[in-house]
Motif scaffolding. Structure first.
Motif, PDB file in Angstrom:
ATOM      1  N   CYS A 169     -29.785  40.819  17.727  1.00 19.49           N
ATOM      2  CA  CYS A 169     -28.694  39.945  17.306  1.00 19.49           C
ATOM      3  C   CYS A 169     -27.487  40.823  16.996  1.00 19.49           C
ATOM      4  O   CYS A 169     -27.643  41.883  16.381  1.00 19.49           O
ATOM      5  CB  CYS A 169     -29.131  39.177  16.060  1.00 19.49           C
ATOM      6  SG  CYS A 169     -27.870  38.071  15.413  1.00 19.49           S
ATOM      7  N   LEU A 170     -26.314  40.380  17.421  1.00 17.60           N
ATOM      8  CA  LEU A 170     -25.100  41.174  17.167  1.00 17.60           C
ATOM      9  C   LEU A 170     -24.815  41.291  15.670  1.00 17.60           C
ATOM     10  O   LEU A 170     -24.054  42.160  15.256  1.00 17.60           O
ATOM     11  CB  LEU A 170     -23.904  40.566  17.903  1.00 17.60           C
ATOM     12  CG  LEU A 170     -23.989  40.613  19.435  1.00 17.60           C
ATOM     13  CD1 LEU A 170     -22.819  39.875  20.063  1.00 17.60           C
ATOM     14  CD2 LEU A 170     -24.033  42.055  19.925  1.00 17.60           C
ATOM     15  N   HIS A 221     -32.284  30.678  19.233  1.00 14.99           N
ATOM     16  CA  HIS A 221     -31.715  31.759  18.415  1.00 14.99           C
ATOM     17  C   HIS A 221     -30.266  31.426  18.020  1.00 14.99           C
ATOM     18  O   HIS A 221     -29.910  31.527  16.840  1.00 14.99           O
ATOM     19  CB  HIS A 221     -31.776  33.081  19.205  1.00 14.99           C
ATOM     20  CG  HIS A 221     -31.114  34.241  18.526  1.00 14.99           C
ATOM     21  ND1 HIS A 221     -31.808  35.359  18.117  1.00 14.99           N
ATOM     22  CD2 HIS A 221     -29.805  34.459  18.169  1.00 14.99           C
ATOM     23  CE1 HIS A 221     -30.954  36.208  17.526  1.00 14.99           C
ATOM     24  NE2 HIS A 221     -29.733  35.691  17.560  1.00 14.99           N
ATOM     25  N   GLU A 222     -29.457  31.026  19.012  1.00  7.82           N
ATOM     26  CA  GLU A 222     -28.045  30.765  18.721  1.00  7.82           C
ATOM     27  C   GLU A 222     -27.883  29.548  17.804  1.00  7.82           C
ATOM     28  O   GLU A 222     -27.071  29.567  16.880  1.00  7.82           O
ATOM     29  CB  GLU A 222     -27.234  30.586  20.015  1.00  7.82           C
ATOM     30  CG  GLU A 222     -27.176  31.817  20.915  1.00  7.82           C
ATOM     31  CD  GLU A 222     -26.857  33.109  20.188  1.00  7.82           C
ATOM     32  OE1 GLU A 222     -26.099  33.101  19.206  1.00  7.82           O
ATOM     33  OE2 GLU A 222     -27.400  34.154  20.602  1.00  7.82           O
ATOM     34  N   HIS A 229     -28.314  30.029  14.107  1.00  8.60           N
ATOM     35  CA  HIS A 229     -27.160  30.579  13.379  1.00  8.60           C
ATOM     36  C   HIS A 229     -26.341  29.465  12.714  1.00  8.60           C
ATOM     37  O   HIS A 229     -25.706  29.691  11.688  1.00  8.60           O
ATOM     38  CB  HIS A 229     -26.231  31.338  14.336  1.00  8.60           C
ATOM     39  CG  HIS A 229     -26.653  32.749  14.621  1.00  8.60           C
ATOM     40  ND1 HIS A 229     -26.709  33.720  13.660  1.00  8.60           N
ATOM     41  CD2 HIS A 229     -27.032  33.353  15.769  1.00  8.60           C
ATOM     42  CE1 HIS A 229     -27.102  34.865  14.199  1.00  8.60           C
ATOM     43  NE2 HIS A 229     -27.307  34.673  15.486  1.00  8.60           N
TER      44      HIS A 229
END
Ligand code: NI
Length: 179
Positions: free
Chosen positions: A100-101, A142-143, A146
């Motif tokens: 993850c960034l 995943h996105e 967030h």
């Protein structure tokens, strides 16, 4: 156009719930999405959610690179998804490595549902509706996590696979050299 600063784990913008976008076609949303794309390409990354660039709005962008899928036709170019909703289509989960960034340099093994449906809107207000499996399903989960303040370590069931990519690669290299 501009590259935005990426929030790292620990910043409160990553742990809150993001707000619904009232008008996906608004010029300020188009500008934000365009900056998100530039930021993701620069990082580089394959997915980014608006709270990661300090905007607690329900917007994610992602792509499915050819390298991550078995068949070329499963790859997907950049997708913009505003106000996404996920429907889980199976109770089956599969484990896969994620990064993850917002946790630069780290990775871990995360179980995700292997088959989902999802829908949302693009910046033209057009509805996007798809079914996704495997890596595609993983990146969407995943996105979208967030947007509800969930980072991938919070989904991990075995923290022994969590660590710095550089260290784990060193271990793998050592192991290969010894064998
Ligand atoms: Ni992430």
């Amino acid at each position: 156009m501009g590259i935005l600063k990426i929030a790292r784990m620990g910043h409160p913008v990553l742990s809150g719930s993001s707000k619904k976008v009232e008008d996906p076609t608004a010029p300020e949303i188009k500008k934000l999405v365009s900056d998100m794309v530039e930021t993701m390409e620069d990082a580089p990354g394959i997915g980014l959610a608006a709270p990661q660039v300090h905007q607690p709005l329900r917007i994610v962008i992602f792509k499915v690179p050819e390298l991550r899928v078995l068949e070329k036709k499963q790859a997907l170019p950049l997708t913009v998804l505003i106000n996404p909703v996920i429907e889980v289509l199976t109770e089956d989960t599969e484990k896969g490595i994620e990064g993850c960034l917002s946790l630069p340099g780290m990775s871990g093994v995360v179980p995700r549902f292997s088959h989902i449906g999802y829908h949302g809107f693009d910046t033209n207000g057009k509805k996007i509706e798809r079914e996704a499996r495997d890596f595609h399903a993983r990146v969407v989960q995943h996105e979208c996590d967030h947007l509800d303040g969930v980072l991938y370590p919070m989904r991990m069931t075995d923290l022994s696979s969590f660590g710095f990519v550089e260290e784990m690669e060193k271990q793998n290299q050592n192991r290969t050299m010894k064998e």
